[in-house]
Design an enzyme around this catalytic site. Structure first.
Site, short mmCIF file in Angstrom:
data_model
loop_
_atom_site.label_atom_id
_atom_site.label_comp_id
_atom_site.label_asym_id
_atom_site.label_seq_id
_atom_site.Cartn_x
_atom_site.Cartn_y
_atom_site.Cartn_z
N THR A 122 49.95 -47.62 65.24
CA THR A 122 50.61 -46.32 65.21
C THR A 122 49.58 -45.25 65.55
O THR A 122 48.43 -45.32 65.14
CB THR A 122 51.30 -46.04 63.86
OG1 THR A 122 52.22 -44.96 64.03
CG2 THR A 122 50.34 -45.70 62.74
N CYS A 167 51.10 -37.34 58.05
CA CYS A 167 51.87 -38.57 57.85
C CYS A 167 50.94 -39.67 57.32
O CYS A 167 49.72 -39.58 57.44
CB CYS A 167 52.45 -39.07 59.17
SG CYS A 167 53.53 -37.93 60.01
N HIS A 214 55.22 -45.81 59.27
CA HIS A 214 54.62 -44.49 59.54
C HIS A 214 55.60 -43.47 58.99
O HIS A 214 56.59 -43.14 59.63
CB HIS A 214 54.44 -44.33 61.06
CG HIS A 214 53.82 -43.03 61.48
ND1 HIS A 214 53.00 -42.93 62.60
CD2 HIS A 214 53.89 -41.77 60.98
CE1 HIS A 214 52.61 -41.68 62.75
NE2 HIS A 214 53.14 -40.95 61.79
#
Lengths: 295, 182
Positions: B43, B49, B66
């Site tokens: 990711t 995040c 994620h």
């Protein structure tokens, strides 16, 4: 590293914002909602990429319209001037930014996506701010946020390979703009504002691009506050994050002036992620996807 | 937004870094699970995040989430459409998916990265640190412990887990480091 003169000289080598966008922004700044639909149609139809985007949007399921549109004139009538202007600006800005941000380590298309996410957030924040009695033109907020990182094109042109990554790796807790100024004589916000000046865009847009990371407190610029908050919302949605990461402050003065709560901004983060997902780019908030205000 | 585990199993584990074509990309507010030893799950650009990985070194099952925001109460509608957007909704689903793909909970290695914060937040939003808090709360409930983490700061991070041996790497500011095994 580059001197200010080198950086300013690099601006001359950058592509200009296409004439279609310049004409539409000028129309919006003059009160675009009353603009002559035939005039918008004439501007939009001239550009193949924009016309294709208009047709795609008019036929998109997101609009919930019945029956496919037959041609560009039909599409234009269905969408209306406001939406048309947005599609045209989105398409052309996206083209300009498609490969931008390489020096920040951004992948292709990441800065376009971030521009659109910020623009959608700015629209919602402008509406909310206006509802509270501080009028901010939604169309101008959309455009200013769409163009806020245009100065990164200039940084790309003068930054050597890995230069920004090395700067970010050695950075302490100062805002990233300070490092850009040290390395290139000007930061991307200032360079973006200079580009907007060269394109003769409205003063309010130039100011908002210049101040989108450092909104002034005196005199207060409500549009700049809106674009500043929209930029933070886009970052929280993970849009446009390069090696500069989150090395930008959320100005507490702007936050207080806007009066937005954490819940409202988080709802907006969720909204813009959905609206900018690569598989669907409706471009504006779908009905119901408004900035939610808590009671 | 969750998808089925990548099948079928490949006989030979990949040596060294998996090539680009063998990467399963987890988008923002997304989760992926695989038991293909030739793959890596990646990711990009974790800011505030958080990227969470679960790995069973025996079954060679890995999953990655994620998530973007801590609590789904901010938008029930969005949470229903895509639970991976929120830590409290996405983490239990990630856990269920890796177990369903053949992992055993007692063997799971749990790692996390991200949770950065904007500068001068003055305690008002703190999305990164609230994401870190929800992560701990949910893992406490699930009785799981973090084996390794790299969270906080202001930097964005790219997180990768290799299915063949569970090696987790973080790329940030042009440098790559191994998060697990230490």
């Amino acid at each position: 590293m580059a001197s200010l003169n080198d950086t300013i000289a690099a601006l001359d080598r950058l592509p200009a914002l296409p004439a279609t966008s310049l004409q539409l922004i000028s129309m919006l700044a003059g009160g675009g909602r009353d603009a002559d639909l035939r005039e918008v149609e004439r501007i939009v139809s001239r550009d193949e990429a924009v016309a294709a985007s208009v047709l795609r949007r008019a036929n998109s399921a997101a609009l919930g319209m019945r029956g496919r549109v037959a041609g560009i004139s039909d599409a234009i009538r269905r969408l209306g001037t406001r939406e048309l202007c947005r599609i045209a600006l989105e398409t052309q800005t996206s083209g300009l930014l498609a490969n931008a941000g390489r020096s920040y380590g951004l992948r292709r298309g990441a800065l376009s996506q971030s521009a659109l996410g910020g623009a959608i957030a700015a629209d919602a924040l402008a509406r909310s701010h206006t509802d509270q009695g501080v009028r901010v033109d939604r169309e101008i907020a959309f455009v200013a946020a769409l163009l806020r990182d245009i100065g990164k094109l200039a940084i790309d042109a003068v930054a050597g390979p890995d230069a920004l990554e090395a700067i970010a790796a050695a950075a302490d807790t100062r805002p990233f703009l300070a490092y850009e100024r040290e390395a290139f004589g000007a930061d991307h916000a200032e360079l973006g504002a200079i580009l907007c000046e060269r394109w003769s865009l409205p003063t309010a847009i130039i100011q908002a691009v210049r101040g989108h990371h450092e909104p002034p407190s005196s005199p207060v610029e409500p549009l700049t506050d809106v674009v500043h908050a929209a930029d933070c919302v886009a970052r929280w949605a993970g849009l446009g994050l390069g090696c500069d990461g989150l090395m930008y402050p959320f100005d507490s003065g702007a936050r207080e002036r806007l009066g937005t709560t954490r819940d409202e901004l988080e709802a907006l983060v969720a909204d813009i992620l959905a609206a900018t997902a690569p598989e669907q780019t409706p471009g504006i908030l779908a009905p119901g996807n408004t900035l939610r205000r808590s009671a | 937004m969750s998808r089925s585990p990548s099948l079928p199993l490949k006989p030979e584990p990949a040596a060294g870094r998996a090539p680009e074509g063998d990467r399963i990309v987890v988008g923002v507010a997304d989760l992926q699970v695989s038991r293909d030893p030739g793959k890596a799950i990646i990711t990009y650009a974790l800011g505030s995040c958080i990227g969470v990985t679960l790995y069973d070194p025996v079954a060679k099952v890995a999953g990655m989430l994620h998530f973007m925001l801590p609590e789904s109460s901010v938008s029930a509608e969005k949470a229903a459409a895509n639970p991976a957007m929120f830590g409290d909704a996405g983490l239990p689903i990630l856990f269920e998916k890796v177990i369903a793909a053949g992992a055993k909970r007692e063997r799971l290695v749990v790692c996390a990265a991200g949770g950065a914060e904007v500068l001068a937040d003055d305690g008002h939003f703190r999305i990164g640190s609230r994401n870190r808090t929800i992560l701990r709360k949910i893992f406490w409930k699930l009785n799981l412990l973090l084996a390794a983490e790299e969270t906080g700061g202001q930097h964005s991070r790219t997180l990768t887990i290799r299915l063949s041996d569970g090696q987790i790497t973080i790329r940030s500011q042009g440098k790559e480091s191994v998060l697990w095994p230490r």
